[in-house]
Design an enzyme around this catalytic site. Structure first.
Site, short mmCIF file in Angstrom:
data_model
loop_
_atom_site.label_atom_id
_atom_site.label_comp_id
_atom_site.label_asym_id
_atom_site.label_seq_id
_atom_site.Cartn_x
_atom_site.Cartn_y
_atom_site.Cartn_z
N LYS A 126 32.79 49.13 15.72
CA LYS A 126 33.49 47.94 16.23
C LYS A 126 32.45 46.86 16.37
O LYS A 126 31.38 47.07 16.94
CB LYS A 126 34.15 48.20 17.58
CG LYS A 126 34.85 46.94 18.10
CD LYS A 126 35.74 47.21 19.28
CE LYS A 126 34.98 47.26 20.57
NZ LYS A 126 35.88 47.30 21.74
N ARG B 237 42.46 51.06 24.58
CA ARG B 237 41.57 52.23 24.63
C ARG B 237 40.83 52.30 25.97
O ARG B 237 40.48 53.36 26.46
CB ARG B 237 40.66 52.31 23.42
CG ARG B 237 39.58 51.22 23.24
CD ARG B 237 38.40 51.42 24.15
NE ARG B 237 37.13 51.06 23.58
CZ ARG B 237 36.15 50.49 24.27
NH1 ARG B 237 36.31 50.13 25.54
NH2 ARG B 237 34.99 50.25 23.69
N HIS C 206 42.15 39.92 32.39
CA HIS C 206 42.91 40.30 31.19
C HIS C 206 43.14 41.81 31.10
O HIS C 206 44.25 42.27 30.80
CB HIS C 206 42.14 39.80 29.96
CG HIS C 206 42.76 40.19 28.66
ND1 HIS C 206 43.96 39.70 28.23
CD2 HIS C 206 42.35 41.08 27.71
CE1 HIS C 206 44.27 40.24 27.07
NE2 HIS C 206 43.31 41.08 26.74
N SER D 265 34.17 41.62 36.38
CA SER D 265 32.90 41.27 35.73
C SER D 265 31.80 41.08 36.77
O SER D 265 30.85 40.35 36.53
CB SER D 265 33.04 39.96 34.95
OG SER D 265 34.24 39.91 34.26
N LYS E 201 25.48 44.66 35.64
CA LYS E 201 26.80 44.58 36.28
C LYS E 201 26.94 45.69 37.33
O LYS E 201 26.30 46.74 37.24
CB LYS E 201 27.92 44.74 35.24
CG LYS E 201 28.17 43.49 34.41
CD LYS E 201 29.41 43.71 33.56
CE LYS E 201 29.73 42.53 32.68
NZ LYS E 201 30.80 42.85 31.72
N GLY F 285 33.58 54.57 33.43
CA GLY F 285 34.08 54.31 32.07
C GLY F 285 33.27 53.20 31.43
O GLY F 285 33.49 52.01 31.72
P1 NAD Z 1 38.43 38.65 32.76
O1 NAD Z 1 37.40 37.60 32.56
O2 NAD Z 1 39.80 38.44 32.24
O3 NAD Z 1 38.56 38.98 34.33
C1 NAD Z 1 37.40 39.13 35.11
C2 NAD Z 1 37.75 39.76 36.44
O4 NAD Z 1 36.54 39.95 37.18
C3 NAD Z 1 38.65 38.89 37.31
O5 NAD Z 1 39.50 39.71 38.07
C4 NAD Z 1 37.64 38.20 38.23
O6 NAD Z 1 38.22 37.77 39.46
C5 NAD Z 1 36.67 39.32 38.46
N1 NAD Z 1 35.36 38.87 38.90
C6 NAD Z 1 34.50 38.07 38.21
N2 NAD Z 1 33.38 37.90 38.94
C7 NAD Z 1 33.55 38.58 40.10
C8 NAD Z 1 32.74 38.79 41.25
N3 NAD Z 1 31.53 38.25 41.36
N4 NAD Z 1 33.23 39.57 42.24
C9 NAD Z 1 34.45 40.12 42.14
N5 NAD Z 1 35.26 39.97 41.08
C10 NAD Z 1 34.80 39.20 40.07
O7 NAD Z 1 37.78 39.99 32.16
P2 NAD Z 1 38.53 41.29 31.62
O8 NAD Z 1 38.78 41.14 30.16
O9 NAD Z 1 39.65 41.65 32.52
O10 NAD Z 1 37.35 42.36 31.76
C11 NAD Z 1 36.92 42.78 33.04
C12 NAD Z 1 35.63 43.55 32.89
O11 NAD Z 1 35.86 44.74 32.13
C13 NAD Z 1 34.52 42.80 32.14
O12 NAD Z 1 33.32 42.98 32.84
C14 NAD Z 1 34.47 43.47 30.79
O13 NAD Z 1 33.19 43.39 30.20
C15 NAD Z 1 34.82 44.89 31.17
N6 NAD Z 1 35.32 45.72 30.08
C16 NAD Z 1 34.94 47.03 30.09
C17 NAD Z 1 35.39 47.86 29.08
C18 NAD Z 1 35.00 49.32 29.10
O14 NAD Z 1 35.25 50.03 28.11
N7 NAD Z 1 34.45 49.82 30.18
C19 NAD Z 1 36.22 47.37 28.07
C20 NAD Z 1 36.63 46.04 28.13
C21 NAD Z 1 36.17 45.22 29.15
#
Ligand code: NAD
Length: 321
Positions: free
Chosen positions: A67, A110, A137, A199, A226, A292
């Site tokens: 990917k 996923r 999201h 995030s 993070k 995860g």
């Molecule tokens: P997004 O930008 O749509 O949402 C971000 C979220 O994080 C919001 O709820 C926001 O309020 C919160 N947030 C941001 N800064 C914060 C802080 N300092 N304290 C508390 N909350 C905070 O992002 P998303 O697409 O929903 O993704 C969320 C996270 O999941 C990202 O960090 C992304 O990298 C991670 N992610 C992980 C995987 C995995 O496989 N583990 C896959 C996809 C995304």
């Protein structure tokens, strides 16, 4: 070569397809017949973008590929999603490019599948309240997949920016489960299962806020630096992950590991629980935590489902390549 465009994915692949595919590949990883290759993630120095590759090979399913994608913060103003990804699958016998598959929806599906699988195998069977930390999201996909795993009677949610919780309220309401916005103390006191999907770079949830018997799925921490929960909470839990190397370097366990509170040898792959070689949760009082981190093999597994479905339905776009 087959092309499955992003817009076709929703009509081809369901959340339960993804759960099955990710469960199988986690199991294959724990059997050492599937492995992820080292992750590349680089700041481009252009458009503030982070770009990378996650790749791997599953000898059982013969899924081979990568990917590729990343994060373009300026995309929202162009009407595009900030996270962009595309999956490339290769024929394991010849190396020929087999398929190019849109990876944006698949990434959300996923990732939600991974936490749902952790709930399926590690949460108490009598879990009734689901706690959600984060309302971005990914969160609605997480909530939808989690609600299918237990007879949840209530969802409690917290987000840094409270109005965004409307996103979770909408999903819970659609699925007939009451939703309430709460503070973190109440969330920890009421929830039997907690998903963190933010995030954040600082701990949000503290050890003292979490009850014995809780299952946590920490899904937001996928990069060095993070952090979503206090390292003492990770240390107090029985820790499971998709991949141990990622867990201690870029996952939620990185901080507890760096502080000497948790050793890699104390972390178990979720695949071992799926395969029945680890018992998983052993008491109703135990705190279980799934870190995860997100592995390339998850992407290959769900992209392979998309290709199979497109072929079955006769909607695959084929091109000479
Ligand atoms: P997004 O930008 O749509 O949402 C971000 C979220 O994080 C919001 O709820 C926001 O309020 C919160 N947030 C941001 N800064 C914060 C802080 N300092 N304290 C508390 N909350 C905070 O992002 P998303 O697409 O929903 O993704 C969320 C996270 O999941 C990202 O960090 C992304 O990298 C991670 N992610 C992980 C995987 C995995 O496989 N583990 C896959 C996809 C995304």
């Amino acid at each position: 070569m087959i092309i499955v465009p992003e817009h076709a994915i929703a009509g081809l692949v369901s959340a339960s397809d993804c759960l099955e595919a990710v469960e199988q590949v986690f199991a294959a990883m724990a059997r050492r017949s599937a492995r992820n290759f080292p992750v590349i993630r680089e700041a481009l120095g252009h458009a503030d973008a982070l770009y990378g590759f996650k790749s791997g090979f599953d000898r059982e399913s013969l899924a081979l590929g990568l990917k590729s994608g990343g994060f373009w913060p300026g995309n929202i103003s162009r009407g595009l999603t900030n996270h962009q990804s595309t999956v490339f699958l290769f024929d394991a016998d010849t190396g020929a490019c087999r398929a190019v598959v849109g990876g944006n929806l698949l990434t959300a599906l996923r990732t939600a599948a991974a936490s749902a699988i952790s709930i399926k195998h590690l949460a108490r069977p009598d879990a009734r309240v689901l706690g959600m930390i984060g309302a971005g999201h990914q969160s609605s996909f997480q909530l939808r997949a989690a609600l299918a795993q237990r007879h949840f009677e209530k969802v409690v949610g917290w987000n840094l920016h409270q109005p965004d919780l409307a996103r979770l309220n909408a999903v819970a309401t659609e699925l007939g489960v009451p939703f309430e916005a709460v503070d973190l103390d109440r969330l920890g006191a009421e929830a039997d299962v907690i998903i963190t999907i933010t995030s954040s770079f600082d701990p949000i949830l503290m050890a003292a806020q979490v009850r014995p018997g809780t299952h946590l799925a920490c899904m937001g921490t996928d990069t060095a630096g993070k952090q979503e929960v206090e390292p003492a909470l990770v240390a107090a839990a029985t820790v499971f992950t998709d991949e141990i190397t990622q867990s201690i370097t870029l996952g939620e366990a990185q901080h507890a590991a760096a502080q000497g509170l948790l050793a890699a040898a104390q972390i178990t792959e979720l695949g071992a629980v799926i395969n029945g070689t680890h018992p998983g949760r052993t008491s109703a009082q135990e705190i279980t935590l799934f870190d995860g981190t997100g592995v390339g093999l998850q992407d290959l597994a769900v992209a392979s489902v998309a290709v199979d479905r497109a072929l079955d339905k006769g909607v695959a776009i084929t091109v000479d390549f």
